[in-house]
Design a protein around this motif. Structure first.
Motif, PDB file in Angstrom:
ATOM      1  N   ALA A  90       7.520   2.309   6.435  1.00  0.00           N
ATOM      2  CA  ALA A  90       6.923   0.971   6.411  1.00  0.00           C
ATOM      3  C   ALA A  90       6.755   0.492   4.971  1.00  0.00           C
ATOM      4  CB  ALA A  90       5.580   0.975   7.140  1.00  0.00           C
ATOM      5  N   LEU A  91       6.217   1.343   4.111  1.00  0.00           N
ATOM      6  CA  LEU A  91       6.024   0.958   2.710  1.00  0.00           C
ATOM      7  C   LEU A  91       7.338   0.546   2.072  1.00  0.00           C
ATOM      8  CD1 LEU A  91       3.565   3.768   1.544  1.00  0.00           C
ATOM      9  CD2 LEU A  91       3.003   1.358   1.943  1.00  0.00           C
ATOM     10  N   ARG A  92       8.373   1.335   2.293  1.00  0.00           N
ATOM     11  CA  ARG A  92       9.675   1.054   1.680  1.00  0.00           C
ATOM     12  C   ARG A  92      10.213  -0.298   2.141  1.00  0.00           C
ATOM     13  NH1 ARG A  92      11.289   2.262  -2.753  1.00  0.00           N
ATOM     14  NH2 ARG A  92      10.891   4.444  -2.424  1.00  0.00           N
ATOM     15  N   TYR A  93       9.968  -0.652   3.414  1.00  0.00           N
ATOM     16  CA  TYR A  93      10.450  -1.920   3.949  1.00  0.00           C
ATOM     17  C   TYR A  93       9.557  -3.104   3.567  1.00  0.00           C
ATOM     18  CZ  TYR A  93      13.751   0.494   7.048  1.00  0.00           C
ATOM     19  OH  TYR A  93      14.778   1.241   7.560  1.00  0.00           O
ATOM     20  N   GLY A  94       8.413  -2.850   2.934  1.00  0.00           N
ATOM     21  CA  GLY A  94       7.499  -3.938   2.601  1.00  0.00           C
ATOM     22  C   GLY A  94       6.594  -4.307   3.751  1.00  0.00           C
ATOM     23  N   GLY A 119      -3.895  -0.222  -4.223  1.00  0.00           N
ATOM     24  CA  GLY A 119      -3.832   0.180  -2.825  1.00  0.00           C
ATOM     25  C   GLY A 119      -2.548  -0.280  -2.183  1.00  0.00           C
ATOM     26  N   ASN A 120      -2.229   0.332  -1.027  1.00  0.00           N
ATOM     27  CA  ASN A 120      -0.957   0.029  -0.374  1.00  0.00           C
ATOM     28  C   ASN A 120      -1.063  -0.141   1.136  1.00  0.00           C
ATOM     29  OD1 ASN A 120      -1.424   2.678   0.310  1.00  0.00           O
ATOM     30  ND2 ASN A 120       0.458   3.482  -0.606  1.00  0.00           N
ATOM     31  N   GLY A 121      -2.282  -0.304   1.663  1.00  0.00           N
ATOM     32  CA  GLY A 121      -2.425  -0.504   3.101  1.00  0.00           C
ATOM     33  C   GLY A 121      -3.867  -0.732   3.489  1.00  0.00           C
ATOM     34  N   VAL A 153       2.132  -5.883  -0.780  1.00  0.00           N
ATOM     35  CA  VAL A 153       3.504  -5.553  -0.384  1.00  0.00           C
ATOM     36  C   VAL A 153       4.248  -4.907  -1.548  1.00  0.00           C
ATOM     37  CG1 VAL A 153       5.734  -6.538   0.313  1.00  0.00           C
ATOM     38  CG2 VAL A 153       3.626  -7.257   1.468  1.00  0.00           C
ATOM     39  N   ALA A 154       4.099  -5.470  -2.745  1.00  0.00           N
ATOM     40  CA  ALA A 154       4.767  -4.903  -3.920  1.00  0.00           C
ATOM     41  C   ALA A 154       4.266  -3.484  -4.195  1.00  0.00           C
ATOM     42  CB  ALA A 154       4.536  -5.799  -5.141  1.00  0.00           C
ATOM     43  N   ASN A 155       2.967  -3.263  -4.047  1.00  0.00           N
ATOM     44  CA  ASN A 155       2.421  -1.912  -4.243  1.00  0.00           C
ATOM     45  C   ASN A 155       3.081  -0.917  -3.298  1.00  0.00           C
ATOM     46  OD1 ASN A 155       0.656  -3.041  -6.074  1.00  0.00           O
ATOM     47  ND2 ASN A 155      -1.173  -2.746  -4.825  1.00  0.00           N
ATOM     48  N   GLY A 156       3.199  -1.304  -2.042  1.00  0.00           N
ATOM     49  CA  GLY A 156       3.804  -0.412  -1.062  1.00  0.00           C
ATOM     50  C   GLY A 156       5.253  -0.126  -1.361  1.00  0.00           C
ATOM     51  N   MET A 157       5.993  -1.155  -1.715  1.00  0.00           N
ATOM     52  CA  MET A 157       7.426  -0.979  -1.961  1.00  0.00           C
ATOM     53  C   MET A 157       7.704  -0.169  -3.220  1.00  0.00           C
ATOM     54  SD  MET A 157       8.988  -4.604  -0.711  1.00  0.00           S
ATOM     55  CE  MET A 157      10.680  -4.019  -0.602  1.00  0.00           C
ATOM     56  N   SER A 158       6.761  -0.139  -4.152  1.00  0.00           N
ATOM     57  CA  SER A 158       6.983   0.610  -5.386  1.00  0.00           C
ATOM     58  C   SER A 158       6.387   2.022  -5.338  1.00  0.00           C
ATOM     59  CB  SER A 158       6.401  -0.154  -6.582  1.00  0.00           C
ATOM     60  OG  SER A 158       4.993  -0.243  -6.464  1.00  0.00           O
ATOM     61  N   ALA A 159       5.746   2.379  -4.236  1.00  0.00           N
ATOM     62  CA  ALA A 159       5.169   3.719  -4.116  1.00  0.00           C
ATOM     63  C   ALA A 159       6.273   4.776  -4.190  1.00  0.00           C
ATOM     64  CB  ALA A 159       4.403   3.852  -2.801  1.00  0.00           C
TER      65      ALA A 159
END
Length: 180
Positions: A90-94, A119-121, A153-159
């Motif tokens: 999910a993170l990778r997909y934004g 944070g990422n979620g 969303v950016a935080n998640g995608m850059s994790a």
């Protein structure tokens, strides 16, 4: 969403879904197979909310990735989760994960703070309908704030959960435990 048993929190999701569909202008896709009471409940909800809820009773890995890639939120209300990969997908997909604070979910998802931008979620603590409701409502509030949402969303995608990043942490722990 895995709807095979209580461990995955499908009963929590089932308890809050009608309210979310009614009060939050939300739309939802549920893909999965499982125990007859849970699949029957999802079919009934999909019939009651045909323009807001799609229930696809199948196991289809390719479709699950397509749904993840096209979603804003992904709900993982597990009572326990030793590891978990779907939140990482999910993170990778934004797609912003809404997770219960347990196991691998707690290890990989940090509750977003709009004030700091970290944070990422959305992470909720209690394994009950109120906890999940709070997690979903919080995430939907961020969605209504374009600046906060973009940052989240950016935080998640850059994790980075790659071994390149994780291996040094394991090595440090090993050396500490080995007394070196």
């Amino acid at each position: 969403m895995c709807i095979r048993d209580r461990q995955k929190g499908i009963d929590l999701f089932e308890a809050v879904l009608p309210e979310m569909l009614r009060d939050q202008d939300a739309r939802c896709v549920v893909l999965g197979t499982g125990e007859p009471p849970y699949t029957a409940a999802m079919r009934a909800l999909a019939e009651e909310w045909p323009d807001r809820l799609a229930f696809i009773e199948a196991y289809d890995d390719r479709m699950s990735h397509r749904i993840l890639a096209g979603s804003d939120l992904f709900v993982i209300p597990s009572r326990y989760e030793p590891c978990g990969l779907t939140q990482l997908y999910a993170l990778r997909y934004g797609t912003v994960p809404v997770v219960r604070q347990t196991g691998g979910l707690a290890d990989s998802i940090q509750h977003f703070d709009p004030a700091t931008g970290e944070g990422n979620g959305s992470v909720f603590e209690d394994a009950n309908a109120d906890g999940l409701r709070w997690g979903l409502t919080t995430a939907l509030d961020w969605y209504r704030d374009p600046d906060a949402w973009s940052r989240l969303v950016a935080n998640g995608m850059s994790a980075d959960f790659s071994w390149h990043h994780q291996a040094p942490q394991y090595e440090k722990l090993y050396r500490t435990l080995a007394g070196k």
